[in-house]
Design a protein around this motif. Structure first.
Motif, short mmCIF file in Angstrom:
data_model
loop_
_atom_site.label_atom_id
_atom_site.label_comp_id
_atom_site.label_asym_id
_atom_site.label_seq_id
_atom_site.Cartn_x
_atom_site.Cartn_y
_atom_site.Cartn_z
N LYS B 48 81.21 44.18 32.72
CA LYS B 48 81.12 45.53 32.62
C LYS B 48 80.30 45.91 31.37
N TYR B 49 80.99 45.58 30.22
CA TYR B 49 80.22 46.00 28.94
C TYR B 49 78.88 45.12 28.77
N MET B 52 76.49 46.94 30.70
CA MET B 52 76.28 48.38 30.26
C MET B 52 75.65 48.26 28.92
N TRP B 53 75.97 47.64 27.99
CA TRP B 53 75.27 47.51 26.68
C TRP B 53 73.92 46.93 26.93
N GLN B 55 71.89 47.47 29.10
CA GLN B 55 71.19 48.37 29.91
C GLN B 55 70.62 47.66 31.26
N LYS B 98 78.02 49.93 40.82
CA LYS B 98 77.88 50.85 39.70
C LYS B 98 77.25 50.01 38.54
N ASN B 333 91.01 43.10 26.41
CA ASN B 333 89.88 43.99 26.45
C ASN B 333 88.91 44.19 25.15
N GLN B 334 89.84 44.17 24.13
CA GLN B 334 89.01 44.35 22.88
C GLN B 334 88.42 42.87 22.47
N LYS B 337 84.92 42.98 24.41
CA LYS B 337 83.85 43.95 23.72
C LYS B 337 83.24 43.11 22.68
N ALA B 341 79.31 42.06 22.65
CA ALA B 341 78.49 42.51 21.65
C ALA B 341 77.95 41.30 20.88
N ALA B 417 89.81 52.09 34.07
CA ALA B 417 88.39 52.60 34.20
C ALA B 417 87.60 51.76 33.28
N ASP B 418 88.01 51.60 32.06
CA ASP B 418 87.18 51.00 31.10
C ASP B 418 86.77 49.84 31.48
#
Lengths: 126, 421
Positions: B48-49, B52-53, B55, B98, B333-334, B337, B341, B417-418
């Motif tokens: 997801k990230y 999302m990140w 775009q 999504k 989860n951490q 991310k 990144a 949800a995250d």
């Protein structure tokens, strides 16, 4: 659906510009808080995504970009000063908590300011 | 909704086409492709990230063998009968609809880091620019003679799903006056407080429905491994219902009689829940990633790349943890991310962030509604080249409470949800 579409488009088109613009008020707030620009500030200048990455450590409990999925405070779009005040109060222990005082103490004031700045700039609703 | 996502996707693709392709080098793809193996707390978050990140500028494929996500955290409540499996299951649909993640329900069977390819059971060979591997854990069943092939009779329930339901069923079928014995392996293992939470939740069920029964906790460790004072107090609250026996090294098991052979004792149980010794998911082992003690993947903490293996970023319980870092869903989860990144920076030809921060929060239930927590914050230490727990930060609950029980449910809702919404 037309409105949000246009909005997304314009925010995307200016994404780069925005990320540079965002930094200056945050740095300004650091100065206002009398924290100066130490390591945290220098790192922020070098790493455009630092605030985003730091704020992502809050998302597990408070929702992606601070938009809570329920049962936990939403932080997205909150006033930056208010968020910062709360975080510092958790950190000092003056604000009672079950867990946030323990978490807030793990971050420098500069990092908390970056987090507050990032979350306040997020839309409250997707 | 035609949708904002696909609209953005097109836009992002057009905007970044040249730039990203130039950086990938090993491929002729126009857009960078990140392959994610494993849709648990680490992998789903990473997928997801990354979308999302970036775009939508980076293509992401998630390979996951299960049709839906089932959470290990909260699964002890299913064992205790306080929640259903459906309550701790989440669909992968939003990751696709999504976020535009391509989902492949399949098993990844091999990784070739040199060619940057992954083999799958049913979908052939897939290539990647960067791989995010979140393989979870696998059991070393051979360490406990008698265990291999007997997980139906001796459920571990340490991977949520059918095993959770099976253990629940066996607990329900147990007669009043029976013994529910569980074995805790030597640390490190997935979810340090999990076994003690399970003992409490099972005891809470027995107290109400089969009060003459007993929970026997056979711990291979010398003491309770997490939230010790809080769990000791919770155990005391159950009186004779919980019997905690430290230094209980399990020698072998017999599935037919449901008995456990310890160093100085032999225990026969009505339900025997052996949590076996474990290590990084077997695909990490097969891929030849650097393992410490033959068990856990050693990573570079600025990128989460396996040491010496360019382009393979590893997350979650499979890792050799940094000091004070638990094997937890929250931590995975951490990790995700941090990795997302770093991957996006590397794809753009930029260095990863030099100052990553990670947090951990683990809630445990001591009955159906009261919970306790442990929390920590980990800041990257450039000299030690790994995240270190911040002194003076983090900590434990003062006591079990209903309020923290509510926070535990809210935590689950938000982290799911995250990852997935």
């Amino acid at each position: 659906m037309v409105r949000p579409r246009l909005r997304r488009k314009s925010s995307r088109a200016h994404a780069k510009k925005e990320s540079k613009v965002k930094l200056s008020p945050i740095l300004a707030s650091l100065c206002l808080l009398g924290l100066g620009i130490s390591n945290g500030g220098a790192a922020a200048a070098a790493d455009a995504n630092l605030a985003r990455n730091l704020a992502a450590t809050c998302a597990n409990c408070h929702g992606t970009d601070g938009r809570s999925a329920g049962g936990m405070d939403s932080l997205a779009g909150e006033a930056r000063d208010r968020l910062m005040q709360k975080l510092l109060a958790f950190k000092s222990g003056s604000r009672p908590a079950t867990i946030m005082h323990q978490i807030a103490r793990g971050y420098s004031d500069e990092q908390l300011a970056l987090i507050a700045g990032y979350l306040s700039a997020q839309r409250a609703h997707e | 909704m035609l949708n904002r996502r696909s609209f953005m996707k097109g836009l992002a693709g057009a905007a970044t086409l040249g730039g990203l392709a130039a950086c990938t080098g090993t491929t002729t793809r126009a857009r960078a492709h990140v392959l994610v193996i494993g849709g648990g707390y680490g992998g789903a978050t990473a997928a997801k990230y990354l979308r999302m990140w970036s775009q939508g500028a980076v293509d992401v494929t998630l390979i996951e063998r299960n049709p839906a996500f089932v959470s290990c955290p909260m699964s002890n409540l299913v064992v205790g009968g306080y929640r259903e499996l459906a309550d701790i299951s989440v669909s992968y649909a939003a990751l696709q609809s999504k976020w535009g993640v391509r989902l492949i329900t399949d098993e990844a069977t091999a990784i070739d880091p040199a060619r940057r390819t992954v083999s799958t059971a049913a979908n052939g060979v897939l290539s990647y620019d960067r791989l995010v591997l979140s393989p979870g854990i696998d059991f070393i069943t051979t360490a406990v003679p008698g265990l291999e092939g007997n997980f139906e009779r001796l459920p571990h329930a340490w991977k949520a799903g059918p095993q959770t339901v099976l253990l629940r069923q066996q607990l329900q079928d147990m007669p009043d006056g029976g013994v529910f014995a569980m074995h805790v392996p030597k640390s490190p293992y997935r979810c340090p407080p999990g076994p003690y939470e399970r003992a409490c939740v099972v005891a809470s069920y027995l107290q109400r429905h089969k009060p003459r029964s007993k929970v026997l906790v056979l711990d291979a460790n010398a003491e309770i491994q997490s939230k010790k004072a809080l769990f000791t107090k919770a155990f005391q609250g159950y009186g004779k219902l919980i019997d905690y026996v430290p230094n209980s090294d399990l020698r072998s098991v017999d599935a037919t009689s449901r008995s456990a052979e310890l160093e100085f004792d032999r225990v026969r149980a009505d339900v025997l829940n052996v949590i076996p010794p474990m290590r990084a998911g077997s695909i990490a082992v097969r891929a030849g990633l650097p393992l410490v003690n033959g068990r856990w993947v050693d990573v570079d903490w600025l990128t989460m790349e396996a040491k010496g293996v360019a382009g393979v970023h590893v997350l979650g319980d499979a890792l050799l943890p940094a000091p004070g870092m638990p094997k937890s869903g929250h931590m995975a989860n951490q990790h995700a991310k941090l990795a997302a990144a770093a991957v996006l920076n590397l794809l753009a030809g930029e260095p990863p962030s030099s100052a990553p921060v990670l947090t951990n929060t683990c809630y445990s239930f001591v009955d159906d509604r009261n919970a306790i927590h442990v929390a920590s914050v980990h800041q990257y230490d450039a000299d030690k080249r790994q995240p270190m727990p911040v002194e003076g930060a983090g900590g434990l609950s003062t006591a079990a409470s209903d309020l923290e029980g509510q926070y535990a449910f809210a935590w689950a809702k938000n982290i799911w949800a995250d990852m997935l919404a």
